[in-house]
Design an enzyme around this catalytic site. Structure first.
Site, short mmCIF file in Angstrom:
data_model
loop_
_atom_site.label_atom_id
_atom_site.label_comp_id
_atom_site.label_asym_id
_atom_site.label_seq_id
_atom_site.Cartn_x
_atom_site.Cartn_y
_atom_site.Cartn_z
N ASP A 208 0.83 -1.21 0.00
CA ASP A 208 0.00 0.00 0.00
C ASP A 208 0.86 1.25 0.00
O ASP A 208 1.46 1.61 1.01
CB ASP A 208 -0.92 -0.02 1.22
CG ASP A 208 -1.84 1.19 1.29
OD1 ASP A 208 -2.09 1.79 0.23
OD2 ASP A 208 -2.32 1.51 2.39
N ASP B 261 -2.22 5.30 -5.44
CA ASP B 261 -2.43 4.50 -4.24
C ASP B 261 -2.62 3.03 -4.60
O ASP B 261 -3.69 2.62 -5.05
CB ASP B 261 -3.66 5.02 -3.49
CG ASP B 261 -3.90 4.32 -2.16
OD1 ASP B 261 -3.14 3.39 -1.84
OD2 ASP B 261 -4.83 4.70 -1.45
#
Length: 397
Positions: free
Chosen positions: A77, A264
């Site tokens: 992430d 992201d």
């Protein structure tokens, strides 16, 4: 970052470690039963390359890391900054022991090098939160060591969101919780940066599923043309993200010009601001493409229409093309009752933000330079031989 509540099983091959004389190593890929990614916008709340294979379940990409000799599989992430894992006797593991057996959990008592710092951590997501205490232990990723790596240990349960363990590798002011900074500190890499390459969603579990993250190096075999290095743009509210300026078009429809975009990898979808998303829907209508609603908030359409769908983004003069094939999510991968001819649209309404997740990122090769606050991007390439280049200075353009 974001994760789904749906559960799928993916068959993944084992990959042997690369020869040591190539200066990089691969972590093995294995069969996992994982949580798939879903629409959930977060709250804004030897100096060689180290390569760890990422494995793709739907479009949730995971990487393995060893903590005190205990193997953990966590979702990578770029939108958060620390790794957090389930404690072995957490409520989550008691409720679903199978998932903890599959993805691993952390038992501090099994590691002689484990240390509880006594410092709490808390991360708020769009749905739920993760909290617990920070520990330090010896970490190994891709065969490279990072002694004294700091990470979060969560003793909670799935009622706080229902997502898997998260490996935050985003912008981080605390070097002790940054795996790339710790690899640099231990002398494993020269520069605090990493390159990422995502495979096609349809390749999950096949021998061609070769997603990877490479610390301290780039892989020129994963992109076409040249890399474009662009500065990270600071965001409001004190949050630190990989935010860059871009312009976007859908076909002949201008969506936005010189607006902020957040990259992201912990998010599955591409989210556009509401006005831009509505313009995109208008463009679909012009192409005679109709989205149908499915359970779980998914929007389906015939996969045969993918050839009509084409986005063009401009990042400081670097043009990136994202096709319908890049954006499409196989409908029956999410819901087995959905016909194989149906695709789910990988673009959705982002409210007041542009948040570019995996349906965008798999169209590019990206390099995240944490030392210089820069991001480098290029159009993704598939089928080229791998070519790892250790970075000791500038990222080559």
């Amino acid at each position: 970052m974001q994760f789904s509540l749906a559960t799928l099983t993916t068959l993944l091959a084992f990959v042997a470690a690369a020869p040591a004389n190539k200066g990089f190593v691969h972590a093995p890929i294995k069969k996992q039963s994982l949580q798939a990614a879903q629409s959930k916008i977060p709250n804004f709340a030897s100096s060689g390359p180290i390569t760890a294979e990422l494995y793709n379940e739907l479009m949730a990409y995971q990487v393995q890391i060893s903590l005190g000799g205990q193997t953990i599989s966590a979702s990578i992430d770029t939108g958060s900054e620390i790794l957090w894992v389930w404690e072995n006797d957490s409520i989550a593991c008691q409720v679903d022991q199978q998932d903890c057996d599959t993805d691993g959990s952390y038992n501090p008592k099994k590691s002689s090098t484990s240390k509880d710092t006594g410092v709490p951590f808390n991360i708020n997501y769009g749905k739920g939160h993760a909290d617990g205490y920070l520990y330090t232990d010896n970490a190994v990723i891709g065969g490279a060591s990072a002694p004294g790596f700091k990470f979060g240990v969560n003793s909670g349960d799935l009622s706080s969101g229902g997502f898997s363990m998260v490996f935050g590798i985003g912008v981080n002011s605390d070097a002790s919780t940054s795996i790339s900074a710790q690899l640099q500190k231990s002398g494993e890499i020269s520069r605090n940066l990493y390159g990422m390459s995502f495979s096609d969603a349809n390749l999950a579990g096949t021998s061609n599923d070769n997603s990877e993250i490479t610390f301290g190096a780039i892989n020129t075999g994963r992109y076409t043309g040249s890399l474009k290095t662009i500065p990270r743009v600071a965001t409001q509210g004190g949050y630190q993200h990989f935010s860059v300026s871009a312009s976007g078009k859908f076909g002949d429809v201008d969506l936005f010009d010189n607006d902020l975009v957040i990259l992201d990898s912990g998010t599955t979808m591409t989210y556009l601001k509401s006005d831009y998303y509505n313009a995109f829907l208008g463009g679909l209508e012009d192409l005679d493409i109709t989205l149908s609603d499915y359970s779980g908030g998914w929007h389906g359409y015939p996969c045969s229409e993918n050839s009509k769908i084409n986005f063009t983004y401009n990042f400081s003069g670097k043009e990136i093309t994202v096709t319908g094939h890049d954006l499409a999510i196989p409908g029956n991968a999410v819901n087995s009752n959905v016909d194989s001819s149906v695709c789910f649209m990988g673009v959705d309404d982002g409210g007041n933000m542009n948040l570019f997740g995996d349906t965008f990122l798999r169209a590019i090769y990206s390099v995240y330079d944490l030392e210089r606050d820069e991001v480098s991007i290029a159009q993704a390439a598939h089928g080229k031989p791998d070519n790892y280049v250790v970075i000791t200075g500038d990222v080559p353009n």
